[in-house]
Design an enzyme around this catalytic site. Sequence first.
Site: not given
Ligand SMILES: NC(=O)C1=CN([C@@H]2O[C@H](COP(=O)(O)OP(=O)(O)OC[C@H]3O[C@@H](n4cnc5c(N)ncnc54)[C@H](O)[C@@H]3O)[C@@H](O)[C@H]2O)C=CC1
Ligand SMILES: O=C(O)[C@H]1O[C@H](OP(=O)(O)OP(=O)(O)OC[C@H]2O[C@@H](n3ccc(=O)[nH]c3=O)[C@H](O)[C@@H]2O)[C@H](O)[C@@H](O)[C@@H]1O
Length: 615
Positions: A353, A415, A297
């Site tokens: 992330c 972003f 990851k």
């Molecule tokens: N945002 C994304 O696009 C992606 C995020 N991830 C990973 O997924 C994880 C979550 O990310 P997000 O959903 O973006 O975070 P987020 O900050 O949007 O959501 C996390 C939630 O967990 C809750 N929380 C924290 N501590 C808690 C506890 N003790 N009990 C119950 N709830 C609790 C918070 O109140 C919050 O609502 C992170 O590890 C991130 O790196 C992975 C892929 C994509």
């Molecule tokens: O772990 C995570 O949180 C996630 O992080 C990224 O997803 P995300 O950050 O939501 O969005 P992206 O589409 O990857 O873009 C990330 C940033 O890079 C920028 N970007 C993306 C692509 C590109 O060609 N150039 C560029 O500047 C985007 O504008 C943005 O600011 C990964 O794409 C997901 O696979 C992963 O699950």
Amino acid sequence: MADDIPMDVLSSSGASDASSFCSTGPTTPASSPLFRPSGSDDLAVLTQLAHLRSIESVASEPVKSVCVVGAGYVGGPTAAVLALYHPSITVEVLDRDPRRIQQWQSPHLPVHESGLETVVRTVRDGADMAGDEGLTDPLSVQKRGRNLFFTCDTATIARADIVFMAVNTPTKTFGVGAGCATNMTAFDSAMREVAAHAKPGAIIVEKSTVPGGTAERVRKMLSTYRPGVPFEVLSNPEFLAEGCAIDNLTAPDRVLIGSAGTPSGRRAARTLANLYEAWVPSSKILQTNSWSSELAKLVANAMLAQRISSINSISAICEKTGAEVDQVAHAIGLDARIGPQFLKAGLGFGGSCFRKDIASLAYLAESLGLDDVAHYWRQVNVMNERQRDRFSRKVIDCFERNLVGRKLAILGFAFKKNTGDTRESLAVDVIRQLLEERPAEIAIFDPYCRPEDILREIMSVAPEAVHNEVVKISSDPYLACSQAHAVLVVTDCDQFRNTRPKKKRATTQSVLFPQKSPAWAPAHDLLCHETTLERETWTHDGVSYQLNAQDACSPNCSDCRTTCDRPSVTEQVEWTRIAYNMLEPRWVFDGRGQLDAAELEKLGVRVDTVGRRTA
Ligand SMILES: NC(=O)C1=CN([C@@H]2O[C@H](COP(=O)(O)OP(=O)(O)OC[C@H]3O[C@@H](n4cnc5c(N)ncnc54)[C@H](O)[C@@H]3O)[C@@H](O)[C@H]2O)C=CC1
Ligand SMILES: O=C(O)[C@H]1O[C@H](OP(=O)(O)OP(=O)(O)OC[C@H]2O[C@@H](n3ccc(=O)[nH]c3=O)[C@H](O)[C@@H]2O)[C@H](O)[C@@H](O)[C@@H]1O
């Protein structure tokens, strides 16, 4: 008591399940090697037996209940999709933040994602559904019950056969590893709740992005808090990208499951794979050991980010020569070994992330004594910061280093496009640097971000500018740009283009469901999301759903007020109008390389594009 959960859910699998394993008498015959007829050994035998049964139940009993801890960008959409494909499974989402939970229960979801509201409403509120016959024939209409619930009550954990951990794992800002290591406070505190409440035999799944070795640490934690009670811990990282979360969840490139590799670990992995197989082809489900899965990851994000930093480093060369970065990217992307994706030069990567996961990877390398490796990956983040600095510096230079008295308009704060997420917004750094030059005003427009989120981010870097109203949020792009000396395009929103975006290729979803489903994209675009007798319908996988009306908000609902204040711009902006109302020297800085500069220049503005030498 969990919020809003029907009594039958509570009674069928209450917390008493956990104890029932221990209170049930042994059924093992006297001939069994486990059976001891008397004395103090009885308790040990019962415990051992209970463990064997609960371990067995991991594989043999169907999953009835799932708990997702963390109702954020990952937890909420993941739970909704899981509930959609498993109507017979109760999916409960637990969060410690009551405001978040209340939003998920309301018409104002806390996460903006195309298609999310439709899915949430179907599973959270129930729906009428029908197959090919359609919803017009009353005889073919069936009720789809509610199976997605949101709660702050940790008792929900005890009901779950599978617990997904989807809490936030940001970078540590204090102590050992500050700025690099992962802050596991939220994860560990949620894990302690899970350890306290989970029923024996439950499968604990890491959805959050965590440092390598966390599954092993969680196993130890569980054996400390609940000694002798069997649990399985799996790594199942999430790869969705914001802005296309529903597409990514319904048609993932792959699902990765890491387990301990023991027989019960493999059984648990199979149980989880079975859940996904309701909609993901088994060929896309990969099983590895936990370490590989956790590391994969971090590496996936690091490699994607590295491509962006690489092309951005080339954009710096292009800006000083006659080369154009988009042409270079296109030329190299045609090489099948390189491929065209993630080669779009711009302001760099933002979001919650990439930066933190690279920092975590570098920290891991450093802790292993691999300083060169750590340095290599850190450079990806360094390049990323420089890219924004170069952009801000260019804006300042174009005004001969004097922004005093000038108005600047910022188009886009999130972003990336199609999300309202302001975390690690690229705009924040740019705005902070521009504010140092004391402009008269910086006006910001974003089609999805909530004004309060934008202000909170700016408050963290320049509180005075917010208090003095130098920074203003506008709900109208034309007002934001009116009388501006420069307009900066910071987010790659299609709304900001001055040409039609290229047609999207068919999503993989249409390949997955070739005949039956018209794919998600039309559902998002509301093409098959119609209003029939004031009830909306949508179609997915050959099934038509008619949504129930949502409960009305209270008259003083603050979210309703915010929604009314929010922009409704879904169409492309009219650059003619923007250009007409700008003031000399009428600069447009295209930080995303998505505007047709020649067309814009015809409107009498000067254009600077990232990765191209300014004329
Ligand atoms: N945002 C994304 O696009 C992606 C995020 N991830 C990973 O997924 C994880 C979550 O990310 P997000 O959903 O973006 O975070 P987020 O900050 O949007 O959501 C996390 C939630 O967990 C809750 N929380 C924290 N501590 C808690 C506890 N003790 N009990 C119950 N709830 C609790 C918070 O109140 C919050 O609502 C992170 O590890 C991130 O790196 C992975 C892929 C994509
Ligand atoms: O772990 C995570 O949180 C996630 O992080 C990224 O997803 P995300 O950050 O939501 O969005 P992206 O589409 O990857 O873009 C990330 C940033 O890079 C920028 N970007 C993306 C692509 C590109 O060609 N150039 C560029 O500047 C985007 O504008 C943005 O600011 C990964 O794409 C997901 O696979 C992963 O699950």
